[in-house]
Motif scaffolding. Structure first.
Motif, PDB file in Angstrom:
ATOM      1  N   ASP A 126       0.724  -1.307   0.010  1.00  0.00           N
ATOM      2  CA  ASP A 126      -0.231  -0.449  -0.023  1.00  0.00           C
ATOM      3  C   ASP A 126       0.681   1.466  -0.257  1.00  0.00           C
ATOM      4  O   ASP A 126       0.920   2.520  -0.934  1.00  0.00           O
ATOM      5  N   TRP A 127       1.721   1.329   1.221  1.00  0.00           N
ATOM      6  CA  TRP A 127       3.026   2.278   0.759  1.00  0.00           C
ATOM      7  C   TRP A 127       3.602   2.129  -0.356  1.00  0.00           C
ATOM      8  O   TRP A 127       3.467   3.895  -0.987  1.00  0.00           O
ATOM      9  N   GLN A 128       3.631   1.096  -1.055  1.00  0.00           N
ATOM     10  CA  GLN A 128       4.935   1.191  -2.769  1.00  0.00           C
ATOM     11  C   GLN A 128       3.606   1.911  -2.703  1.00  0.00           C
ATOM     12  O   GLN A 128       4.009   2.489  -4.077  1.00  0.00           O
ATOM     13  N   LYS A 129       2.299   1.729  -3.050  1.00  0.00           N
ATOM     14  CA  LYS A 129       2.335   2.022  -4.437  1.00  0.00           C
ATOM     15  C   LYS A 129       0.704   3.387  -4.174  1.00  0.00           C
ATOM     16  O   LYS A 129       1.024   4.466  -5.031  1.00  0.00           O
ATOM     17  N   ALA A 130       1.001   3.951  -2.954  1.00  0.00           N
ATOM     18  CA  ALA A 130       0.389   5.441  -2.499  1.00  0.00           C
ATOM     19  C   ALA A 130       1.585   6.449  -3.290  1.00  0.00           C
ATOM     20  O   ALA A 130       1.865   7.538  -3.386  1.00  0.00           O
ATOM     21  N   LYS A 131       3.146   6.071  -2.911  1.00  0.00           N
ATOM     22  CA  LYS A 131       4.255   6.551  -3.446  1.00  0.00           C
ATOM     23  C   LYS A 131       3.903   6.637  -4.152  1.00  0.00           C
ATOM     24  O   LYS A 131       4.193   8.140  -5.327  1.00  0.00           O
ATOM     25  N   LYS A 132       4.044   5.920  -5.887  1.00  0.00           N
ATOM     26  CA  LYS A 132       3.504   5.805  -6.723  1.00  0.00           C
ATOM     27  C   LYS A 132       2.538   6.893  -7.537  1.00  0.00           C
ATOM     28  O   LYS A 132       2.701   7.626  -8.341  1.00  0.00           O
ATOM     29  N   SER A 133       1.939   7.188  -6.650  1.00  0.00           N
ATOM     30  CA  SER A 133       0.220   7.451  -6.862  1.00  0.00           C
ATOM     31  C   SER A 133       0.821   8.875  -6.653  1.00  0.00           C
ATOM     32  O   SER A 133      -0.642   9.934  -7.067  1.00  0.00           O
ATOM     33  N   LYS A 134       1.527   9.411  -5.748  1.00  0.00           N
ATOM     34  CA  LYS A 134       1.658  10.241  -4.642  1.00  0.00           C
ATOM     35  C   LYS A 134       0.505  11.077  -4.081  1.00  0.00           C
ATOM     36  O   LYS A 134      -0.169  11.660  -3.839  1.00  0.00           O
ATOM     37  N   ILE A 135      -0.630   9.954  -3.086  1.00  0.00           N
ATOM     38  CA  ILE A 135      -1.358   9.858  -2.361  1.00  0.00           C
ATOM     39  C   ILE A 135      -0.940   9.926  -1.217  1.00  0.00           C
ATOM     40  O   ILE A 135       0.216   8.980  -1.261  1.00  0.00           O
ATOM     41  N   PRO A 136      -1.327  10.393  -0.218  1.00  0.00           N
ATOM     42  CA  PRO A 136      -0.947  10.377   1.552  1.00  0.00           C
ATOM     43  C   PRO A 136      -1.390   8.515   1.584  1.00  0.00           C
ATOM     44  O   PRO A 136      -2.233   7.980   1.562  1.00  0.00           O
TER      45      PRO A 136
END
Length: 197
Positions: free
Chosen positions: A185-195
């Motif tokens: 989830d952290w990796q996905k949030a980091k790629k999509s620039k969402i918190p």
């Protein structure tokens, strides 16, 4: 709060020097995962509540972890320290695994292994005379040794991360996700620039 060691320059020489590879992993684990309780304790600011004189009137046999770390501090620790450290180690292990599965034309022991294998093919074995004469222990290629080290370190990494995630869950509040899901989830949030939450 502890910071992970800098990410090493990824080269095949780095991977084939398994001492340096293991040292990087050991230092990274020691600075973040092995001292996870101390790192989380550093997030608490006990002076904000003030001193309670009644707290000294009785002794508690065991320190209680009833004080939860504020969610904002926990999320900050996870996103800025814990997950980047895990990602860095994953990147190193993934790179070294790819080196281990690639052909290695620069292996310095390749000619020596070829000579040993040729001698073994020409050897005549009579187990009646010497039952141990059939034993032959060929030298492992350095890619095979590297692959074994990577497998071993990945197993250690799984154990270390599960233990660290359990401590984070106890101190920050239980998370329904296991560490793999939280990291994903952290990796996905980091790629999509969402918190990350």
């Amino acid at each position: 709060m502890a910071q992970p060691p800098p990410h090493p320059e990824l080269t095949p020489q780095f991977c084939f020097n398994t001492t340096v590879l293991k040292d990087f992993l050991r230092i990274s684990r020691a600075s973040i995962d092995d001292s996870i309780t101390q790192n989380l304790n550093a997030l608490l600011t006990p002076s904000t509540a003030g001193f309670d004189p009644a707290s000294t009137s009785s002794r508690n046999p065991r320190a209680s972890y009833t004080k939860r770390i504020p969610p904002s501090s926990c999320n900050s620790f996870k996103t800025q320290v814990l997950f980047p450290s895990w990602q860095s180690r994953s990147n190193v292990l993934n790179y070294c695994a790819s080196v281990a599965t690639s052909p290695d034309p620069e292996d310095p022991e390749s000619p020596l292994r070829e000579v040993e294998n040729e001698k073994d093919r020409k050897r005549i074995v009579d187990e009646r005379l010497d039952p141990y004469s059939a034993r032959f222990f060929p030298r492992e290629a350095r890619t095979e040794m590297l692959a074994a080290v990577v497998r071993q370190e990945r197993g250690v990494e799984d154990i270390v991360r599960a233990r660290s995630w359990k401590v984070v869950g106890e101190r920050c509040g239980e998370d329904w996700r296991d560490w793999e899901q939280a990291m994903s989830d952290w990796q996905k949030a980091k790629k999509s620039k969402i918190p990350f939450v």
